[in-house]
Write a protein that holds these residues in place. Structure first.
Motif, PDB file in Angstrom:
ATOM      1  N   GLU A   4       0.840  -1.201   0.000  1.00  0.00           N
ATOM      2  CA  GLU A   4       0.000   0.000   0.000  1.00  0.00           C
ATOM      3  C   GLU A   4       0.879   1.257   0.000  1.00  0.00           C
ATOM      4  O   GLU A   4       0.631   2.197  -0.771  1.00  0.00           O
ATOM      5  CB  GLU A   4      -0.902  -0.006   1.230  1.00  0.00           C
ATOM      6  N   LYS A   5       1.895   1.257   0.842  1.00  0.00           N
ATOM      7  CA  LYS A   5       2.798   2.410   0.898  1.00  0.00           C
ATOM      8  C   LYS A   5       3.535   2.591  -0.431  1.00  0.00           C
ATOM      9  O   LYS A   5       3.703   3.711  -0.918  1.00  0.00           O
ATOM     10  CB  LYS A   5       3.807   2.228   2.030  1.00  0.00           C
ATOM     11  N   ASP A   6       3.975   1.464  -1.006  1.00  0.00           N
ATOM     12  CA  ASP A   6       4.729   1.533  -2.252  1.00  0.00           C
ATOM     13  C   ASP A   6       3.849   2.039  -3.392  1.00  0.00           C
ATOM     14  O   ASP A   6       4.280   2.865  -4.204  1.00  0.00           O
ATOM     15  CB  ASP A   6       5.288   0.148  -2.592  1.00  0.00           C
ATOM     16  N   GLY A   7       2.606   1.553  -3.438  1.00  0.00           N
ATOM     17  CA  GLY A   7       1.674   2.028  -4.462  1.00  0.00           C
ATOM     18  C   GLY A   7       1.388   3.513  -4.312  1.00  0.00           C
ATOM     19  O   GLY A   7       1.319   4.256  -5.303  1.00  0.00           O
ATOM     20  N   ALA A   8       1.241   3.964  -3.062  1.00  0.00           N
ATOM     21  CA  ALA A   8       1.004   5.393  -2.824  1.00  0.00           C
ATOM     22  C   ALA A   8       2.206   6.225  -3.256  1.00  0.00           C
ATOM     23  O   ALA A   8       2.047   7.310  -3.837  1.00  0.00           O
ATOM     24  CB  ALA A   8       0.703   5.621  -1.347  1.00  0.00           C
ATOM     25  N   ALA A   9       3.409   5.728  -2.979  1.00  0.00           N
ATOM     26  CA  ALA A   9       4.622   6.441  -3.405  1.00  0.00           C
ATOM     27  C   ALA A   9       4.647   6.590  -4.925  1.00  0.00           C
ATOM     28  O   ALA A   9       5.030   7.650  -5.452  1.00  0.00           O
ATOM     29  CB  ALA A   9       5.859   5.695  -2.923  1.00  0.00           C
ATOM     30  N   LEU A  10       4.228   5.546  -5.643  1.00  0.00           N
ATOM     31  CA  LEU A  10       4.225   5.606  -7.106  1.00  0.00           C
ATOM     32  C   LEU A  10       3.158   6.561  -7.619  1.00  0.00           C
ATOM     33  O   LEU A  10       3.372   7.240  -8.634  1.00  0.00           O
ATOM     34  CB  LEU A  10       4.010   4.202  -7.680  1.00  0.00           C
ATOM     35  N   VAL A  11       2.020   6.617  -6.968  1.00  0.00           N
ATOM     36  CA  VAL A  11       0.996   7.609  -7.359  1.00  0.00           C
ATOM     37  C   VAL A  11       1.571   9.013  -7.226  1.00  0.00           C
ATOM     38  O   VAL A  11       1.435   9.856  -8.131  1.00  0.00           O
ATOM     39  CB  VAL A  11      -0.275   7.461  -6.489  1.00  0.00           C
ATOM     40  N   LYS A  12       2.217   9.287  -6.107  1.00  0.00           N
ATOM     41  CA  LYS A  12       2.800  10.610  -5.885  1.00  0.00           C
ATOM     42  C   LYS A  12       3.866  10.913  -6.945  1.00  0.00           C
ATOM     43  O   LYS A  12       3.946  12.038  -7.460  1.00  0.00           O
ATOM     44  CB  LYS A  12       3.414  10.684  -4.481  1.00  0.00           C
ATOM     45  N   PHE A  13       4.670   9.900  -7.257  1.00  0.00           N
ATOM     46  CA  PHE A  13       5.727  10.076  -8.252  1.00  0.00           C
ATOM     47  C   PHE A  13       5.157  10.332  -9.649  1.00  0.00           C
ATOM     48  O   PHE A  13       5.525  11.312 -10.314  1.00  0.00           O
ATOM     49  CB  PHE A  13       6.627   8.836  -8.266  1.00  0.00           C
ATOM     50  N   PHE A  14       4.293   9.444 -10.124  1.00  0.00           N
ATOM     51  CA  PHE A  14       3.796   9.566 -11.496  1.00  0.00           C
ATOM     52  C   PHE A  14       2.933  10.822 -11.674  1.00  0.00           C
ATOM     53  O   PHE A  14       2.975  11.459 -12.723  1.00  0.00           O
ATOM     54  CB  PHE A  14       3.015   8.314 -11.897  1.00  0.00           C
ATOM     55  N   LYS A  15       2.168  11.175 -10.658  1.00  0.00           N
ATOM     56  CA  LYS A  15       1.352  12.394 -10.758  1.00  0.00           C
ATOM     57  C   LYS A  15       2.247  13.622 -10.896  1.00  0.00           C
ATOM     58  O   LYS A  15       2.024  14.488 -11.754  1.00  0.00           O
ATOM     59  CB  LYS A  15       0.451  12.546  -9.539  1.00  0.00           C
ATOM     60  N   GLU A  16       3.283  13.702 -10.059  1.00  0.00           N
ATOM     61  CA  GLU A  16       4.181  14.864 -10.119  1.00  0.00           C
ATOM     62  C   GLU A  16       4.960  14.889 -11.433  1.00  0.00           C
ATOM     63  O   GLU A  16       5.120  15.949 -12.045  1.00  0.00           O
ATOM     64  CB  GLU A  16       5.138  14.842  -8.926  1.00  0.00           C
ATOM     65  N   PHE A  17       5.432  13.715 -11.864  1.00  0.00           N
ATOM     66  CA  PHE A  17       6.158  13.636 -13.128  1.00  0.00           C
ATOM     67  C   PHE A  17       5.271  14.076 -14.293  1.00  0.00           C
ATOM     68  O   PHE A  17       5.702  14.854 -15.163  1.00  0.00           O
ATOM     69  CB  PHE A  17       6.656  12.203 -13.339  1.00  0.00           C
ATOM     70  N   GLU A  18       4.030  13.596 -14.309  1.00  0.00           N
ATOM     71  CA  GLU A  18       3.089  13.942 -15.379  1.00  0.00           C
ATOM     72  C   GLU A  18       2.864  15.451 -15.441  1.00  0.00           C
ATOM     73  O   GLU A  18       2.732  16.035 -16.519  1.00  0.00           O
ATOM     74  CB  GLU A  18       1.770  13.214 -15.118  1.00  0.00           C
ATOM     75  N   HIS A  19       2.838  16.093 -14.279  1.00  0.00           N
ATOM     76  CA  HIS A  19       2.628  17.549 -14.234  1.00  0.00           C
ATOM     77  C   HIS A  19       3.888  18.311 -14.637  1.00  0.00           C
ATOM     78  O   HIS A  19       3.841  19.241 -15.457  1.00  0.00           O
ATOM     79  CB  HIS A  19       2.197  17.956 -12.823  1.00  0.00           C
ATOM     80  N   ARG A  20       5.035  17.899 -14.104  1.00  0.00           N
ATOM     81  CA  ARG A  20       6.264  18.676 -14.299  1.00  0.00           C
ATOM     82  C   ARG A  20       6.863  18.534 -15.695  1.00  0.00           C
ATOM     83  O   ARG A  20       7.544  19.446 -16.172  1.00  0.00           O
ATOM     84  CB  ARG A  20       7.296  18.283 -13.230  1.00  0.00           C
TER      85      ARG A  20
END
Length: 592
Positions: free
Chosen positions: A316-332
């Protein structure tokens, strides 16, 4: 020092030692897959840094053997170099042994460092080369006196893994091992594998990057346990705890002397693929020896209830970390430039930001466009591709949590996906789902399951060259035996409680690479007519790329599986995410 100079100086050293060829493997004295920089001799001589590879140098030739994962990368590294690439696993590629038999003559001598050569390999080479009157010197250290800035051997501190994470005390684990020793008729067990020692004693360390291991040996007999470790590596509190459990602490360097002094009434058990030949040849020839798979291996592979509950939390923690990563990457990426190399720190930042994450579980593989086809690609600052807003991006990464080890691969579209990319992604996904939904009788091996992941690709004349799945440790190695899912995975059955990867892929050289990977837990499914049936619980929690899925190619059952999986991802990750992140995830997990 240039590569050519290193090889020239090595040959000078060989001549002084009376050697006609040397083998330089990738491992350490414990036959580890991933090793500390101190033991990366093959990489130092060849310039190739992949985790798998063996260098052979003769008086006038040299060759590097590596597997499918590194064919393209090794080919690029060895361009304009005397070292010839041998693609291990291809029918036309000679084995190292066949190469030596063809290029050495009667009376020649092969040399290598016996501390870096397993007993099984030493015996295989010795048996075959004797037939050609070729001798072996296993005391030759190829880097001694040449590698002037060689890193020192690792000296990290060991630390305790409490029972709330391990689920079982070290005393109880030792008791189970002793019962297995009695079962095979042994009274002394030499443990060389760092992962086996870490699991058995509930200790971890930082001697190997990305893998929480501590360099040590262990000898268990029916009354005593002797740990061989550099004294400075054991904090006082942990030393007291180990001694309370009946474990005697010895210096790492006296392991050889201890083996020499073992009593003649000993019955020694060890794994010849793990114990190096320097140590095994010290055993008195009058002592009875039993050899087989490490006794810890099966115990370690089957996770207990505490470990399973913990790994679900880590996912669960790892999946949440990836959501945070991919969302920020997609924006930046709309306004910033990222390369394959500069993207990695953002991924690390998000993962280590999760409670209980100690480190990554390996250096992330980030391959954009054609670099995605390099199966175990490693980007560097100079050669990394600039990531643009089109094409495919493959990211294979993982984390080391106190609650377990994660390993996940996702391939995403950055825009303008082609018909071919969508087709290939969907076929890989179909195989991935088929394996996820598998039900199979107890005793089934990985070789029997492997076809499920390949069948959709085979129907289109496509395939991939690596295995479909490997075992994964608990806050240990990202690769763990005994099980694997591959055409060659016929030795060990897939047992209840094992954690294995499910990672089919497809690699089109010069175009793109696709891999989709989750970790799965083997669970009881049902009582069949004559035997128990097992199935898989998907542990990994992160959505697939809906933009790359051609739903027309999916069955109703496959669509239902994706929708149900995405629903679970959304539900279980939400508590770790902000409102904006949950909104982003809602879109990524919408129903097909």
């Amino acid at each position: 020092m240039l590569r050519e100079d290193k090889l020239r100086k090595l040959r000078d050293k060989m001549a002084l030692a009376g050697l006609n060829a040397v083998i330089i493997p990738s491992t350490d004295p414990h036959s580890s897959e991933y090793v500390h920089e101190h033991w990366k001799s093959r990489a130092w001589f060849s310039g190739f840094n992949g985790s798998a590879g063996t260098l052979v140098v003769t008086e006038n030739m040299s060759g590097l053997w590596t597997d499918f994962r590194y064919y393209i990368e090794a080919s690029n590294v060895l361009k304009e170099c005397e070292i010839e690439l041998y693609r291990d696993g291809l029918e036309e590629t000679p084995s190292i042994l066949d190469f030596l038999k063809s290029n050495l003559k009667k009376g020649d001598t092969l040399g290598f460092d016996g501390t870096l050569f397993s007993t099984s390999d030493f015996e295989k080479y010795n048996l075959e080369l004797k037939k050609f009157d070729i001798s072996i010197d296993n005391s030759f250290d190829p880097v001694e006196g040449l590698w002037e800035d060689r890193p020192e051997a690792p000296m990290s501190k060991a630390f305790d893994l409490p029972v709330r994470f391990s689920g079982e005390s070290r005393e109880d684990k030792i008791l189970r091992v002793r019962n297995k020793m009695k079962g095979v008729g042994a009274n002394t067990y030499i443990v060389s594998s760092l992962a086996d020692i870490a699991w058995l004693l509930n200790i971890r360390g930082e001697d190997v990057r990305f893998t929480p291991l501590i360099v040590s040996y262990l000898i268990v007999d029916l009354n005593n346990v002797n740990l061989f470790i550099k004294n400075e590596k054991l904090p006082k509190k942990l030393k007291v705890e180990l001694e309370k459990a009946g474990i005697t602490i010895n210096n790492y360097d006296v392991i050889g002397d201890y083996i020499i002094k073992l009593k003649k009434d000993s019955v020694i058990y060890y794994m010849p693929e793990s114990l190096n030949c320097f140590l095994s040849t010290l055993i008195n020839q009058d002592i009875k020896v039993i050899r087989g798979v490490d006794l810890v291996t099966d115990l370690k592979a089957i996770k207990n209830k505490t470990e399973i509950d913990n790994i679900r939390s880590a996912m669960e923690k790892d999946g949440a970390a990836l959501v945070k990563f991919f969302k920020e990457f997609e924006h930046r990426i709309k306004d910033e430039e990222f390369t394959e190399y500069t993207l990695a720190p953002l991924l690390r930042e998000k993962r280590l930001g999760m409670e209980g994450c100690v480190d990554e579980s390996f250096s992330p593989i980030i391959g954009y466009h054609s670099n995605g086809a390099l199966c175990h690609y490693s980007a560097d600052e100079k050669s990394a591709k600039l990531i643009k807003r089109d094409g495919l991006l493959l990211i294979d990464s993982g984390g080391q949590y106190y609650e377990g080890t994660t390993d996940i691969t996702r391939t995403i579209s950055l825009g303008n996906a082609t018909v071919e990319e969508i087709l290939h992604y969907t076929l890989v996904l179909k195989g991935h789902i088929k394996l996820s939904m598998a039900k199979f009788p107890e005793g089934t091996t990985g070789a029997q399951l492997d076809i499920l992941a390949r069948e959709p690709l085979w129907e289109h004349g496509l395939n991939f060259g690596h295995g479909t799945g490997h075992g994964v440790g608990y806050f240990l190695g990202v690769h763990e035996g005994p099980q694997n899912i591959s055409p060659k995975g016929f030795k060990a059955p897939i047992k209840e409680g094992m954690i294995t990867s499910n990672e089919p892929g497809l690699y089109i050289e010069g175009k793109h690479g696709i891999r989709i990977e989750n970790l799965v837990l083997t669970k009881f499914d049902s009582d069949g007519l004559y035997q128990k049936f097992l199935g898989f619980e998907t542990l990994t929690l992160y959505p697939y790329d809906l933009e790359l899925i051609d739903s027309e190619l999916l069955s109703i059952k496959e669509i239902e599986w994706i929708n149900n999986y995405h629903k679970e991802v959304k539900t279980r990750l939400s508590k770790y995410l902000t409102a904006d992140e949950n909104t982003w995830l809602e879109d990524k997990t919408r129903e097909i």
